[in-house]
Structure formats: C-alpha cells, structure tokens
Design an enzyme around this catalytic site. Structure first.
Site, PDB file in Angstrom:
ATOM      1  N   LYS A  17       0.709  -1.211  -0.008  1.00 56.03           N
ATOM      2  CA  LYS A  17      -0.058  -0.099  -0.143  1.00 56.03           C
ATOM      3  C   LYS A  17       0.858   1.060   0.136  1.00 56.03           C
ATOM      4  O   LYS A  17       0.479   2.273  -0.937  1.00 56.03           O
ATOM      5  CB  LYS A  17      -0.959   0.072   1.170  1.00 56.03           C
ATOM      6  CG  LYS A  17      -2.054  -1.285   1.091  1.00 56.03           C
ATOM      7  CD  LYS A  17      -2.611  -1.438   2.552  1.00 56.03           C
ATOM      8  CE  LYS A  17      -3.479  -2.595   2.488  1.00 56.03           C
ATOM      9  NZ  LYS A  17      -4.124  -2.737   3.822  1.00 56.03           N
ATOM     10  N   GLN A  40      -5.246  -1.670  10.029  1.00 56.17           N
ATOM     11  CA  GLN A  40      -4.648  -2.948   9.367  1.00 56.17           C
ATOM     12  C   GLN A  40      -5.002  -4.143  10.306  1.00 56.17           C
ATOM     13  O   GLN A  40      -4.836  -3.954  11.428  1.00 56.17           O
ATOM     14  CB  GLN A  40      -3.380  -2.891   9.354  1.00 56.17           C
ATOM     15  CG  GLN A  40      -2.819  -4.172   8.694  1.00 56.17           C
ATOM     16  CD  GLN A  40      -3.060  -4.313   7.132  1.00 56.17           C
ATOM     17  OE1 GLN A  40      -3.016  -3.264   6.479  1.00 56.17           O
ATOM     18  NE2 GLN A  40      -3.601  -5.461   6.664  1.00 56.17           N
ATOM     19  N   ASP A  43     -11.190   2.363   3.640  1.00 53.65           N
ATOM     20  CA  ASP A  43     -11.436   0.943   3.586  1.00 53.65           C
ATOM     21  C   ASP A  43     -13.014   0.472   3.643  1.00 53.65           C
ATOM     22  O   ASP A  43     -13.247  -0.499   3.029  1.00 53.65           O
ATOM     23  CB  ASP A  43     -10.741   0.141   4.754  1.00 53.65           C
ATOM     24  CG  ASP A  43      -9.657  -0.430   4.410  1.00 53.65           C
ATOM     25  OD1 ASP A  43      -9.378  -0.815   3.433  1.00 53.65           O
ATOM     26  OD2 ASP A  43      -8.942  -0.880   5.529  1.00 53.65           O
TER      27      ASP A  43
END
Length: 920
Positions: A116, A160, A185
């Site tokens: 990422k 995460q 997200d």
C-alpha cells in the site's frame, strides 16, 4: 454483451473476449475492419484448436479470457496521477494524506502495508505507517485514531486487521472509531449502512468489492439482469459485494458455509464472485459455460517446486475453471492489485471531497446570524437570546485536536499547551492590539471593540480571526461597567460562565497567594519557637534513616553555596533553615495575587511559569535580604496549584468566532494584558492570513505601553497594527466636560452636540496617537459611536485623528449591530496590516537589573491625578517607592497615591445580581 454467431453451430463466443485475447498480439497498424474479420475467423478456429492453456472437452473448447488485475490497476494509477496533477494545479503543494495504523508486527500485515505504501508513493499520496506495539491497549488505539481523524492533512485512515495485541480488542469498536469521511476501507457501520441502502455516491465502498466491480466491467459484461452468485458473507468482501451487484441491477444470491447444493447455485451464475477463504473449493465443472469468475481468495498450499514449499492459489480451482469460464481472474495478479488500486482511488476521492469545502488557510467554521433589535435589549437579554455551539465543535472548527481540549461543561474549555508544540512550524497570523484614549470611569469600549472587530473579520469578511481578552475579575465592583466581557451584540457567551468562575484561574491564583501568606506566618512562628534541630527535622524529615530535599530546597542550598546537602555542617544547617523574616515586610495576600497573576500572563510555558514563581519575593529578612517562594520551599506546590491556570480558556462570541479568555492582571499596578500563551496559540491557529485581536487595558500610555515594553519583550511577538478606541462622550470629558460618575446619569453635555468641547478633547486623542505611533506601527482609530453622536461630531473626530497621524479613522456601531457594525474597521485594519512597518521599543533594558518598567498609576488620567483630564502639563510625577516583581520580571514604581492592591470602588452592581429560581 455482444455475441458473435458462427456458422458451424449455435455455440456463442463473447465478442469482447475475442477482441481482448487477440488484440494482445496483433499489430496496432491493422485496420479495425480487418481486425474484426480476423477476430471472427480466429473465433471459429478456437472451437477446434487448442489455444494457450485452454483445455479441450468433447470437441468443443471454451476460451477463458484472463482478466488481469495488474493491467487494470496500472490504468487506475495512471488516472489517479492525472487527478493529483489537477489538484496541485488548483491547490499548489496539496497532497492527499493516508495513514495505515497497525497494531503488532505480523509478517503478512507488514507485506500488505508495504504494498500500500509503495502504491501511494508511486501515485503521489503522502502515506505514513503508524505501528503500535503488541502491548497497546484498546484505549491507546482509539486515541491514536482520534488524532488521525482530526488531522486535516490526512484524508484516509486504514486500521490494518487483524489487531495483533496481547490485550483484548473490540475490532468492531476500533474500526467504527474511524471517521466515516476518512474510512477509505469502507468498513465503518455508517459506510456499510449507506452502501446497503444504495447511497453509493455518499459512502466509501470497500476496496476489494469495488475492485471486483472494476474487473467485471473490464470484461464488457453488463451486470444488469444477470444472475450473480457471491460465495462468502464477510463485511470486507461478501456482504458489500452482494450490495454492489444488487444496486447494479443483478439478481444476487449469497452463498456461505451453510448453503446446500452449492454446486447447483454456482451453476446458475452468469457472474461468480468467490471470497470464501478456502483453497480451490469451486471446481470448474460447477461453472456455467462462459461465466465471469472473480476469485478473491488468497490461500497457501504445499508445493515442493517452490523455494518456500508453498504456492498461492485462490478459492477457485483455476486449471479446470479456465476451461469453462468466459473470463477469470488469476491468483495472484487478479483481485489483489485491484484492492490496492481501489484503496488509492478512495483516498483520492476523499481528498476531492475535502477540497470541495477547503479553502487554503481558511477555517471551515459556522457563524451565527445576528438580528439586532431596536430598541436594544439589555446585555443580559441579548446574551440569553443566543445558544452557543458546543465547545468541541468550535475547537474542531479552528483546528484544535480533541486531546488538546479539556472541556469545562459544553461551552468552555481549557486548551492544552501541547497544541502550541504541534503548531510550532505554522506561520503566525497578523497581530492587532486594541488600546484606547484615557477612559471615563465607565470604560471606553476597548473590549467591545476587540470582540466586534474579531466578529467583523471572521463572520463578515471571512478571515480567520481570534480575540484574546482578559478574564473579568468580579471583585467588589461586580460589573460596574456593564457586561463582563463586551456588551450589546459583541459579547463572550455564555455570560454567566465568563462572568463568574470561568475555569477557576482566579481561584487558583488566590489559593496560591493564600498559601504564601500562611507559609510565611507558619515559618515566622516556627523559627521563633523551634531549635535548629527541630526546625531542620520539620523542613527535611528523616525517613528510613535518610533525608530527602525537595527541588526548591536543593536550589536554595545551591544559592547559599552549599554543594553537599547530605553532609551539612551545623552552621550550614543554620543558614539553610533560618530565613529570619521581618514580620513588617510580610506581603499582603492581594499583592501576592497581583504578581502571580502577572506571572501567569507573562509565562510562555509551564516550565517558564514554574521558574518565575520561584523568583517571586514575598518578604525580606531583618538584614534586608529578599525572601522568595523558593526560599520558603513552596515554589513547586505553587506551580502545582496553577498548572491548569496556565492553559488559556476557549469560548466564543455571539457570532461564533473564537475567543481566548485568559488572565486578568490590572493595568494600574501590573501590565494589564491577557496572556502571552493565548496570543501565541491563537496566532498559530489563524494561520498567516488570519488575525489575532488582543486587548490592552486602559489608555495608550498605560496598558498599550506595557503591552509593547513588557509583554512583547517576554513573548518575542511584534504586532502589525494598533487600533485606538475613542468616543465622542469621552473626548468631550477631556475637553472640559463635567465629571462622569459610575451609577449616575450622564450629564446633558454628553448627549447634545458641542463641537467646541469636542475639539478641545481631541487634543487628548492627538497625544495618545503620539504615544501609539512612537512604537513605529500604523494606527487606526475606531470611534465607538453612541446614538447621541451627530454626523458633524463624528466627522470632526475623523478629521482630527488623521491630522494627528492616524492611518484611518472609522466610526463603528458594533455595540448595536455586532460584527456588521465594524466591517469598515476590519477593512481598514486589513489595509493597515499591509503597510510597511517595524516595531520599536521605547527604551533599552540597561540598569536596575535590566528589567522593564511597569508604572503603577491611575488609569483615569495621563498624569498621576485622576481628576486631571485632557492633556495635563506642568506637573511633577511623584514616585513614592519602587518595587521589584522579580517573578513577573519588571520594576513597578508607585506613582502618587496608587495602592497595591487597588482600592475598591464606591459604587457596586451586586444589587442587580440577585439569583432567582423561579425561571429555573
């Protein structure tokens, strides 16, 4: 979907499939018509010839086109680079910000995060990785999320998963702590809810499902009307994938581990998306002929041919599926790269949304709309007619983080000094000081003008503006001048909160001063009744065979030249414990409070305040040596009592502009200005194009002079403009008008036009303008108007002010109209701030300990005599004593009959402040 029908039978091959496959090796110069003919011929050949790795079954063969996520994601990245170039063209220097928050140090998480960060760097996104240790608690994670939520430079936040902590973690609670507008997200309940009800343009779509939809579109397949099957129901893939397909008008079936006859369900799917997390569970023979297969699985299975003994496969058995599917995504190289690309796309999308309301250097702040009434109600009635916004909202609007704000109820808060450390690289805004001519006993309206100017700049001229004013001290006058902070439609609200205890700063100062007095009395008593040993044991108790000296005691020993406190000799003990205070020199409580308030206002940090408090002289020994709070051993506890008082208090004006209300040193015996820390924090928050309007109490010869020569010396700040407040009634008083007394009606001379009296009084204005201009700055005169003022009188004051050197003179009606009545003043100040200027001090710090001078004199006259108005001359200034405020850092000569603490006024307003429960 278009189909190419071949003459050999009814079997159909999707035309886009043919084009996609053969365009990869045909020369780009081939004419489109020839290309179509070749496609048709090759499509027919595909029925009988084996092409690539496609299997052959029963004499027919299906051409499964590989849908590459690598190629599609690269196209997305190129487009995002172009978007960022356009952003930078409109907002130079702007970069979208992304934060990846990780708990623990899992290898797989580290791999995903590195991918990422690499993709973000390639595109031009400013990405950062925040890793918390495995020992992090849930509260620590939530606090860090809040910090990122409030950071305007960050537009996307990823937590995460999984959270690799040794402490219990509620994953749902943690993910939902992310601000929905930064949830790139798409995992918060708010974004999931919007997706489920079809608000696709007002939410963030989870990255993997969004990438799947992009890959489906690459096949040329129209989703509308198709049978779609989703295997898996996680909130990361399955559930949002179902919603996306549904709102694209597919007929969707979601399958999971409890689904019976899964193969039959798969066999009906025109579009199959698999995210079950089980290696190669979907077999090729299950598939419908020509189906679009999107494989979201990432699984590791044993493979001796690989160096690490493992091979990555999807949830679909690729070798058999590619023989029957029309399109299929590989693993790896399919959905994975698209997930990362969609994360970047969501981050850029978030930045675009931010820029729609973003103006460089401007707050996104809401202002209240005033509707002034005539006749004008009382200050209390006006204050009660407005409902302030919550202090948390105001703090966010001006760029403060929640952890930098300590609320006291819903409409006031302390601002922690950590905010200044965070903002230290931010350029300062423009700095204005509001002063005035020598006022009447009723005041001249400097506070009202300060607030009105801040309201005009913010709510009407749309410039970041912050007002910094002193906290009102009720004392025995209890509001003799009217509203506590401002008046009319220029007030700090809520009135009761700012008028009374606010955030208890004054109470902290009084408690500290009372401690000083009590400690002196106790020390005098103990020294007169105790032996050296008993007194030493009292001051430094013996515990477990050891004596522990406090920091202030160690500092006293050092000043006495005693280097080894653990082995004190009798004569050293005597010198240490015996202050020998002269009872006649004991400091009065009010005097100590005055200096401590001055210390509070001039401190630039908590450490600076602590050091200043240690230097405060509170008595003298019989030999004439000064005794400080550090000598008494209480400087540390004084700092403890005042540690919260050093933080500025945040409130708001009636129009919703921010105000710092902090400290209240008097101008007749101290510096008469609000705190340095309030000004410093405000200057950082407004930014380089904003304005901070700070007030100097009293006339220009008093509060303004001390502002420059004392406060600016301590702060290092240099103002840009001086605003001098004057009024027609006050100038008439200085021109020879009758005395004005608090509590009595104004004499008729002040309500009738009298140009002669006014012109005489303008000589006082000229002298105060000379005082202001001596510091080298442009001066704008603000005429605080009254309803009785005539046009001729206002014109005369403007003319005389300009002749005396004012850059501009502007009549203002902010008391009656709020910020709208001070717009012309705000525009004049903006112009003045752009003129070349350089601030000068009036004198150098040479002699008398290199300390500045703080004249302790009346605020009602240029002279020492409050009865002498206008421009008194031919008098000798009587200095009856000179004291040193070593803590505050200035010398203060006592002029005339000025007393410390000051005497109480004869008139009080406590009669008008009865409390009633009838309306509660």
């Amino acid at each position: 979907m278009q189909f190419l029908f071949l003459s050999s039978g009814p079997f159909k091959i999707p035309l886009p499939s043919v084009h996609y496959y053969f365009s990869s090796f045909l020369h780009p110069s081939i004419h489109p018509a020839i290309f179509l003919q070749l496609s048709a011929m090759l499509s027919f050949a595909a029925l009988t010839l084996r092409l690539g790795s496609t299997g052959c079954r029963g004499g027919r063969r299906n051409l499964a086109t590989i849908v590459s996520g690598n190629k599609t994601s690269q196209l997305v990245r190129e487009r995002l680079k172009e978007d960022l170039d356009q952003m930078r063209g409109q907002f130079p220097g702007f970069r979208p910000g992304l934060v990846v928050l990780q708990v623990g140090d899992r290898d797989d998480s580290n791999l995903y995060i590195s991918m990422k960060l690499k993709a973000a760097a390639e595109i031009g996104i400013n990405a950062s990785h925040v890793r918390l240790p495995k020992t992090a608690t849930e509260d620590e994670v939530l606090r860090r999320i809040v910090e990122v939520n409030e950071n305007l430079e960050v537009h996307g936040l990823i937590v995460q998963l999984p959270l690799d902590s040794i402490n219990p973690m509620d994953t749902e609670k943690v993910t939902n702590a992310v601000a929905p507008e930064k949830d790139v997200d798409g995992l918060t309940s708010i974004n999931a809810g919007k997706l489920s009800r079809g608000d696709l343009g007002d939410c963030f779509i989870p990255c993997t499902p969004k990438g799947c939809m992009k890959l489906i579109s690459q096949t040329g397949t129209s989703v509308a009307g198709k049978n779609a099957v989703v295997i898996g129901r996680s909130k990361i893939v399955g559930a949002p994938m179902h919603d996306l397909l549904l709102w694209s008008h597919a007929t969707v079936t979601t399958c999971h581990s409890k689904t019976t006859d899964l193969a039959a369900q798969v066999g009906r799917a025109d579009i199959l998306v698999v995210g079950a997390g089980k290696a190669e569970m979907v077999k090729g023979e299950w598939l419908k002929e020509g189906a679009v297969v999107i494989d979201c699985g990432i699984n590791h299975i044993p493979d001796d041919s690989k160096a690490n003994g493992m091979r990555v496969v999807g949830d679909v058995h690729y070798p058999s599926a590619k023989e029957k599917a029309g399109f299929i995504t590989p693993v790896p190289g399919g959905v994975g790269p698209m997930t990362v690309a969609m994360l970047m796309e969501n981050t850029v999308q978030s930045a675009k949304r931010f820029l729609k309301t973003y103006q460089p250097g401007k707050w996104n702040i809401s202002y209240a709309k005033l509707k002034p009434q005539k006749p004008q109600p009382s200050d209390v009635a006006i204050a009660h007619s407005f409902t302030p916004k919550t202090i948390g909202r105001l703090a966010r609007e001006v760029g403060l983080f929640s952890e930098e704000v300590e609320p006291y109820g819903t409409t006031r808060a302390k601002v922690r000094l950590e905010a200044l450390n965070r903002l230290k690289t931010q350029p300062n805004g423009k700095y204005l000081v509001v002063t005035g001519i020598t006022p009447t006993p009723l005041g001249e309206g400097t506070t009202t003008t300060t607030l009105g100017l801040a309201q005009a700049l913010g709510a009407h001229l749309h410039v970041n503006s912050f007002a910094c004013v002193r906290q009102p001290s009720r004392g025995s006058n209890f509001g003799v001048k009217g509203g506590a902070v401002g008046g009319g439609y220029c007030q700090v609200i809520p009135m009761e909160e700012v008028s009374l205890h606010l955030t208890s700063d004054i109470q902290a100062v009084m408690a500290a001063s009372s401690l000083v007095v009590d400690t002196i009395n106790a020390r005098v008593l103990c020294e007169s009744t105790q032996s050296d040993k008993a007194l030493f044991d009292w001051l430094v108790p013996l515990r477990d065979g050891h004596r522990k000296f406090s920091l202030s005691q160690l500092n006293r020993l050092k000043r006495l030249g005693i280097e080894k406190p653990e082995t004190l000799k009798p004569e050293e003990i005597y010198r240490f414990i015996r202050l020998d205070i002269d009872p006649e020199t004991k400091t009065l409580s009010g005097y100590v409070a005055s200096e401590m308030m001055a210390v509070l206002a001039l401190s630039t940090s908590l450490g600076d305040m602590t050091r200043r408090l240690a230097r405060v002289v509170v008595a003298y020994s019989r030999k004439g040596k000064p005794v400080t709070t550090e000598d008494l051993g209480i400087s540390g506890v004084l700092a403890t009592l005042m540690r919260d008082a050093v933080k500025p208090s945040l409130m708001q004006t009636m129009e919703g502009t921010p105000v710092f209300v902090h400290t209240c040193p008097l101008s007749d015996i101290a510096q008469g200005n609000s705190s340095i820390l309030a000004d410093q924090i405000a200057l950082k928050l407004v930014g380089p194009e904003g304005f901070v309007v700070t007030e100097a109490e009293g006339g220009a010869e008093l509060g303004m002079e001390k502002f420059f020569d004392i406060k600016c010396r301590s702060s290092g700040l240099h103002p840009d403009v001086v605003v001098m407040v004057a009024s027609v009634p006050a100038l008439k008083m200085h021109g020879g008008g009758p005395a004005v007394t608090a509590g009595s009606a104004m004499p008729k001379e002040y309500s009738a036009e009298n140009l002669t009296l006014l012109e005489n009084g303008c000589n006082h204005l000229k002298r105060q303008l000379e005082n202001a201009r001596a510091f080298g700055l442009p001066v704008v005169v603000a005429i605080n108007t009254f309803s009785t003022d005539t046009d001729a009188e206002l014109g005369l004051v403007c003319e005389q002010a300009k002749l005396a050197g004012a850059l501009e003179a502007v009549p203002c009606s902010h008391w009656a109209e709020g910020g709208a009545g001070a717009v012309a003043l705000g525009q004049a100040v903006q112009r003045a701030a752009e003129t070349p200027h350089q601030m000068n001090f009036l004198y150098d710090l040479e002699g008398l300990g290199n300390l500045p001078i703080c004249m302790a004199k009346t605020h009602l006259s240029l002279s020492h005599d409050p009865e002498r108005k206008g421009v008194p001359t031919g008098f000798t200034l009587p200095i009856r004593d000179i004291h040193a405020n070593l803590g505050a850092g200035f010398l203060y000569p006592l002029v005339g009959t000025t007393s410390v603490p000051p005497q109480s006024p004869a008139f009080s307003c406590f009669h008008d402040n009865d409390f009633s429960t009838e309306s509660k």
